[in-house]
Design a protein around this motif. Sequence first.
Motif, PDB file in Angstrom:
ATOM      1  N   TYR A   1       0.881  -1.020   0.116  1.00  0.00           N
ATOM      2  CA  TYR A   1       0.177  -0.092  -0.044  1.00  0.00           C
ATOM      3  C   TYR A   1       0.852   1.254  -0.123  1.00  0.00           C
ATOM      4  O   TYR A   1       1.977   1.305   0.689  1.00  0.00           O
TER       5      TYR A   1
ATOM      6  N   THR B   1       1.911   5.166   0.837  1.00  0.00           N
ATOM      7  CA  THR B   1       1.581   6.147   1.954  1.00  0.00           C
ATOM      8  C   THR B   1       0.808   7.315   1.401  1.00  0.00           C
ATOM      9  O   THR B   1       0.905   8.019   0.217  1.00  0.00           O
ATOM     10  N   ILE B   2      -0.057   7.547   2.180  1.00  0.00           N
ATOM     11  CA  ILE B   2      -1.150   8.579   2.026  1.00  0.00           C
ATOM     12  C   ILE B   2      -0.343  10.019   2.205  1.00  0.00           C
ATOM     13  O   ILE B   2       0.378  10.091   3.333  1.00  0.00           O
TER      14      ILE B   2
ATOM     15  N   GLN C   1      -3.593  13.685   4.823  1.00  0.00           N
ATOM     16  CA  GLN C   1      -4.023  13.384   5.924  1.00  0.00           C
ATOM     17  C   GLN C   1      -4.525  14.291   6.983  1.00  0.00           C
ATOM     18  O   GLN C   1      -5.442  14.176   7.577  1.00  0.00           O
TER      19      GLN C   1
ATOM     20  N   LYS D   1      -9.805   7.176   6.010  1.00  0.00           N
ATOM     21  CA  LYS D   1      -8.303   7.131   5.618  1.00  0.00           C
ATOM     22  C   LYS D   1      -8.194   5.894   4.981  1.00  0.00           C
ATOM     23  O   LYS D   1      -7.698   5.759   3.873  1.00  0.00           O
ATOM     24  N   GLU D   2      -8.853   4.548   5.392  1.00  0.00           N
ATOM     25  CA  GLU D   2      -9.171   3.338   4.743  1.00  0.00           C
ATOM     26  C   GLU D   2      -9.618   3.439   3.484  1.00  0.00           C
ATOM     27  O   GLU D   2      -9.066   2.792   2.403  1.00  0.00           O
TER      28      GLU D   2
ATOM     29  N   ARG E   1      -7.410   5.105   1.058  1.00  0.00           N
ATOM     30  CA  ARG E   1      -6.303   4.128   0.631  1.00  0.00           C
ATOM     31  C   ARG E   1      -6.618   3.273  -0.365  1.00  0.00           C
ATOM     32  O   ARG E   1      -5.892   2.732  -1.231  1.00  0.00           O
ATOM     33  N   GLU E   2      -7.825   2.583  -0.126  1.00  0.00           N
ATOM     34  CA  GLU E   2      -8.402   1.316  -0.961  1.00  0.00           C
ATOM     35  C   GLU E   2      -8.783   1.973  -2.143  1.00  0.00           C
ATOM     36  O   GLU E   2      -8.444   1.352  -3.197  1.00  0.00           O
TER      37      GLU E   2
ATOM     38  N   TYR F   1      -4.581   4.224  -3.347  1.00  0.00           N
ATOM     39  CA  TYR F   1      -3.196   4.117  -3.048  1.00  0.00           C
ATOM     40  C   TYR F   1      -2.988   2.484  -2.757  1.00  0.00           C
ATOM     41  O   TYR F   1      -2.296   2.086  -1.959  1.00  0.00           O
ATOM     42  N   GLN F   2      -3.859   1.801  -3.473  1.00  0.00           N
ATOM     43  CA  GLN F   2      -3.867   0.255  -3.486  1.00  0.00           C
ATOM     44  C   GLN F   2      -2.384  -0.161  -3.913  1.00  0.00           C
ATOM     45  O   GLN F   2      -1.747   0.441  -4.693  1.00  0.00           O
TER      46      GLN F   2
ATOM     47  N   ARG G   1      -4.872  -6.482   2.906  1.00  0.00           N
ATOM     48  CA  ARG G   1      -4.399  -5.700   4.150  1.00  0.00           C
ATOM     49  C   ARG G   1      -3.381  -6.230   4.725  1.00  0.00           C
ATOM     50  O   ARG G   1      -2.343  -5.539   5.201  1.00  0.00           O
TER      51      ARG G   1
END
Length: 599
Positions: A82, A84-85, A90, A139-140, A143-144, A147-148, A465
């Motif tokens: 994954y 990084t955001i 953030q 955030k999750e 990310r999905e 930022y996968q 994950r």
Amino acid sequence: MEEKMEGTRMTMVPSRSISSSSSGGGGSSHIGETFAFSSWRQSSGSSSSSSSGTHSLTVTPPLKRFDEPNLNNFPVELSPVYRTIPATFQLFWATVSIILIVKQTYTSTISWDIRKNILPRKSIISFIFRSLVLFLTGKEVIREIGYQPSRVSTLSLQQNNCLPSTLSQYQPIPYQLFPQSLIDCRDNLTIGTQTIHNQKLIHKIPSYAVQNNIHYLRHVVSKEEEEEQQQQHQEQSPTASPSSLPYQYHTIHASHGFGASSLSFLPVIPKLAKRLNARTVLAHDAAGFGFTDRPHGNLWEYSSVASAAIGNSLVVQEMNSEGNKNTEFEAETRFETETETKVDKQAVLLIGHSVGSLAALHMALTLPSGLKRRVILVAPALLGSKPKEDHKDSSSKEQRQGNSTSLSNTYISSFISRFKSNHMVELFSNFFTQRLSTVMILVGRFFGLFRKIFIDPVLEYLLRRLVHTPNFWGKGLRAVWGDPKLVSESDVLRFQWPSIGKGWERGLLAFTRTRLFSSLSSYPGGDLGLLQDALRHPDVIGISIIHGTRDTIVPLSNSQRIGRNFLDVKVLEMEGLGHDPFEEDVDQFISLLKENLGK
């Protein structure tokens, strides 16, 4: 310039372009000005479908590693973990989360607290907790969405010369899947032979011709290595003909274990060919692992029987390719007639690791007759107890055939058959069996649909994950190797490569269901019944076990128990090594193997 990307060493070089017409894994490529990387962000089906359009995406071709020349690095544009955001994003989302919670609670909680001039502790804790939950959940989701880890089909990798190894091959392989019942019904024949003389059995046993895109490693000795082997052969046997083949094994085939791929054997493959005098070394990815296409809907294609069928087809294709013959599917029968004299006393060596030991044993039973085969099982995950001599009893055979529906039908039919003393009872029993079978099929479909909609997505997300965290593979290998300090970046990379393949989680779940619930994973007499039948096969010239003394996955005591129950199986221990001894200490593994095979 060296750059660390998520724990993997990558070397930065100027961007180049590679023609997508290349079909090999590590061959030469036409270098141009742009690199068209084929739709690696698309979520299309398996790579067996027709080639999709290409996106104009400039990427850096993968480079070989200095410590392992046959292993390629990831292209720098692909991420196996994954991403990084960014911190600014953030911070922005944290601010938004606080504002939303404040807006929601202001009129009901905070305003009441202001009027009372009191700030209760419960209100503060509730406010912080809800803000934190909203922030983490959002955030999750972000990310999905953005930022996968990278997901790419094997076809795209092949078209752009980005397969994981210089030994990689990816092509359609036809193979014949013989259901377990085909072997079980050979009561009056030599076990594992390809010819059936009992014509009554042929019509009762279905067989499936399948073609799937298979990723496998193929190493063939070079002309220089062949000349060196011939010279050594002449020194050892001065009276031998100069044109005689020095190969002890025409082909070596390796079957990997659970969670691994053919890349696990990459460090040992070249040395196997050189030190064991083998012409070719093969290792393929079983369906559900690596870069082999993942079939939809057919669990039997994920079984050890299917993996063995793929291995058989590759071995037969390799045997026939020496004479430049057409390697169509009928090569399996042609092998017995056209190349039987050519291979003479040569044999094939079958290596199975962990769960892959089942595939190696199935190959030992089902390779064409007349071809001698030697079997090496490394940390074999063979469960159960030694079967009785009558483990191939017909009732046992019937109970292991087919899927869960046919299993139930078998039990019902055997129960009802005792009451078929008149015509009316027989009619009733047939009616009852058909209706119950229909109900069970509908129930099975309902649960299958429920699983696909509600259970599989959750399991796939949890797997994604877990697996795509930066340190997952490194920690896992250090936990199962005898000496954690031996784990290198290349070792981690070999396990990490397949996780970027499309449908990796789905394939892993399908294999697990096949192993746990499908009758295709069962053999009459269990795993040790399979071993017993392989030992009895007239073309099997020996079975040995190699096991590390510090194996925490499959304890050494399991192999020692097998050795006590089967005196013809020799158990060789590798002191201080864990579950993957052929990766942990290549030279020691080869030396032990050569010493054992020479006896």
